[in-house]
Design an enzyme around this catalytic site. Structure first.
Site, PDB file in Angstrom:
ATOM      1  N   ARG A 134      46.126  36.112  19.835  1.00  0.00           N
ATOM      2  CA  ARG A 134      45.082  37.127  19.595  1.00  0.00           C
ATOM      3  C   ARG A 134      45.186  37.636  18.160  1.00  0.00           C
ATOM      4  NH1 ARG A 134      47.032  39.440  25.010  1.00  0.00           N
ATOM      5  NH2 ARG A 134      45.626  38.459  26.477  1.00  0.00           N
ATOM      6  N   PHE A 185      35.390  33.927  28.462  1.00  0.00           N
ATOM      7  CA  PHE A 185      36.488  34.100  29.427  1.00  0.00           C
ATOM      8  C   PHE A 185      37.371  35.258  28.944  1.00  0.00           C
ATOM      9  CE2 PHE A 185      35.446  29.551  29.116  1.00  0.00           C
ATOM     10  CZ  PHE A 185      35.091  29.240  30.409  1.00  0.00           C
ATOM     11  N   ASP A 223      32.542  37.178  30.815  1.00  0.00           N
ATOM     12  CA  ASP A 223      33.428  36.782  31.911  1.00  0.00           C
ATOM     13  C   ASP A 223      32.615  36.826  33.200  1.00  0.00           C
ATOM     14  OD1 ASP A 223      36.786  36.689  32.160  1.00  0.00           O
ATOM     15  OD2 ASP A 223      35.712  37.054  34.034  1.00  0.00           O
ATOM     16  N   SER A 224      32.979  35.967  34.153  1.00  0.00           N
ATOM     17  CA  SER A 224      32.223  35.944  35.415  1.00  0.00           C
ATOM     18  C   SER A 224      32.684  37.034  36.380  1.00  0.00           C
ATOM     19  CB  SER A 224      32.349  34.572  36.080  1.00  0.00           C
ATOM     20  OG  SER A 224      33.710  34.263  36.270  1.00  0.00           O
ATOM     21  N   ASP A 240      38.828  30.694  26.174  1.00  0.00           N
ATOM     22  CA  ASP A 240      40.149  30.803  26.810  1.00  0.00           C
ATOM     23  C   ASP A 240      39.978  30.705  28.329  1.00  0.00           C
ATOM     24  OD1 ASP A 240      42.843  31.243  27.241  1.00  0.00           O
ATOM     25  OD2 ASP A 240      42.684  33.423  27.083  1.00  0.00           O
ATOM     26  N   CYS A 281      45.435  26.321  29.207  1.00  0.00           N
ATOM     27  CA  CYS A 281      46.715  26.754  29.779  1.00  0.00           C
ATOM     28  C   CYS A 281      47.120  25.826  30.926  1.00  0.00           C
ATOM     29  CB  CYS A 281      46.663  28.215  30.215  1.00  0.00           C
ATOM     30  SG  CYS A 281      45.382  28.565  31.420  1.00  0.00           S
TER      31      CYS A 281
END
Ligand code: SAH
Length: 332
Positions: free
Chosen positions: A148, A164, A186-187, A236, A276
């Site tokens: 970040r 995300f 974001d969802s 991300d 990730c």
């Protein structure tokens, strides 16, 4: 595999020593007032397979991922209490990997006080609200701390799109670093609400129109149709490849996602893109980025690579502990 030496018994003393040593390796973190939250035990990479512990402010969140660690909850909790002296220790053992060992999810307080529902932590002097009992993972993504900061180094006076975003890690850093505007997608509705609360906690101004609850794949396609533009895009996503068997499908999802983002980009724009998934290596990820660029008809340079912070170490003899990787790309 806990111990190679046949003559060393794996008893309460063994666990206590390994936990004390893992904590001692992070002792320099304790003196950093700007960051009060970090990982204290990173499973195999700290010689403690199946055990994860994160410090969130005055609290500890622990995950017992194997039946071996699950059976030793009490002695592990006692050592964490002894060496960290937290206000409370909370268990969040709800990872899928437990089911492979026939263990059900197990959540709850193991010691001390219940953490507040909206615990405020500090990371590089930015405040974040963490919901330890209901948040995703153990409440916050501590592993992106350094990345970040690195990405924030490129955003001054830029329009930034944080895809995300979860609770807004990259968004808050970007805003703090002087971005001209930040759009966060974001969802998850609770995640978007937390981004708004985190702006408030840092006395930063959020534009409600730039906090967007949407599926990123749809959002990027619509943005192309509407000819929207950002100077810096962050991707991300959650782990798209949960296992080695799922790699092939996941690589298509990563390629599609990155291609959609690249289609929005103009020469000079930056893309900070992460994976990730432990089953996708950095080399493989770079290959996927190259395919994405070809299909988006863009020329792309990789100008930086991203990895894991030192509190999420990679054990040389256990390459599976390397899971987080990313690249910073520039369209030319
Ligand atoms: N960047 C974040 C962490 C991201 S975790 C940080 O710095 O803290 C992954 C996030 O992706 C989760 O918040 C999850 O809700 C969200 N997500 C998963 N699938 C999604 C989708 N298809 N579209 C949008 N968001 C999604």
């Amino acid at each position: 595999m806990l111990e190679w030496d046949q003559d060393t018994p794996v008893d309460a003393q063994w666990w206590d020593t390994k936990i004390r040593e893992a904590i001692a390796r992070r002792s320099h973190f304790a003196g950093r007032p700007e960051t009060d939250s970090y990982r204290i035990i990173h499973s195999e990479a700290d010689l403690l397979p199946g055990l994860i512990a994160d410090k969130y402010g005055d609290y500890i969140v622990v995950q017992f991922l194997t039946s071996g660690t699950d059976l030793r909850k009490e002695i592990i909790t006692a050592s964490l209490q002894k060496y960290m002296n937290p206000k409370g220790i909370y268990e969040r053992s709800d990872s899928n990997s437990r089911s492979l060992e026939g263990l059900a999810a197990s959540n709850g307080l193991l010691y001390g006080e219940m953490p507040p529902e909206q615990l405020e932590i500090r990371e590089n002097n930015i405040r974040f609200r963490v919901n330890i009992s209901d948040g995703q993972k153990s409440g916050y993504f501590l592993d992106q701390r350094e990345n970040r900061k690195l990405v924030a180094g490129y955003v001054k006076d830029k329009q930034v799109l944080d895809c995300f975003c979860y609770s807004g890690g990259f968004s808050l850093y970007a805003q703090q670093a002087g971005a001209a505007g930040v759009t966060s997608v974001d969802s998850s509705a609770p995640a978007i609400q937390t981004v708004a609360a985190n702006y408030e906690a840092n006395q930063l101004q959020a534009n409600p129109e730039q906090l967007i609850e949407a599926d990123v794949f749809d959002f990027l396609r619509k943005a192309q149709a509407q000819q929207k533009h950002w100077d810096v895009i962050i991707l991300d996503p959650p782990k798209l490849s949960p296992s080695r068997q799922a790699v092939e499908r996941a690589q298509r999802a990563y390629k599609d996602l990155n291609m959609q983002a690249m289609k929005l980009m103009r020469p000079g724009d930056l893309l900070a893109t992460f994976s990730c998934s432990g089953s996708i290596t950095l080399d493989h990820f770079k290959q996927i980025i190259a395919w994405a660029a070809t299909d988006a008809r863009k020329q792309v340079q990789i100008i930086q690579t991203f990895g894991q912070p030192e509190d999420h170490p990679i054990r040389a003899s256990f390459p599976e502990s390397e899971y987080l990787k990313g690249v910073l790309c520039r369209v030319i």
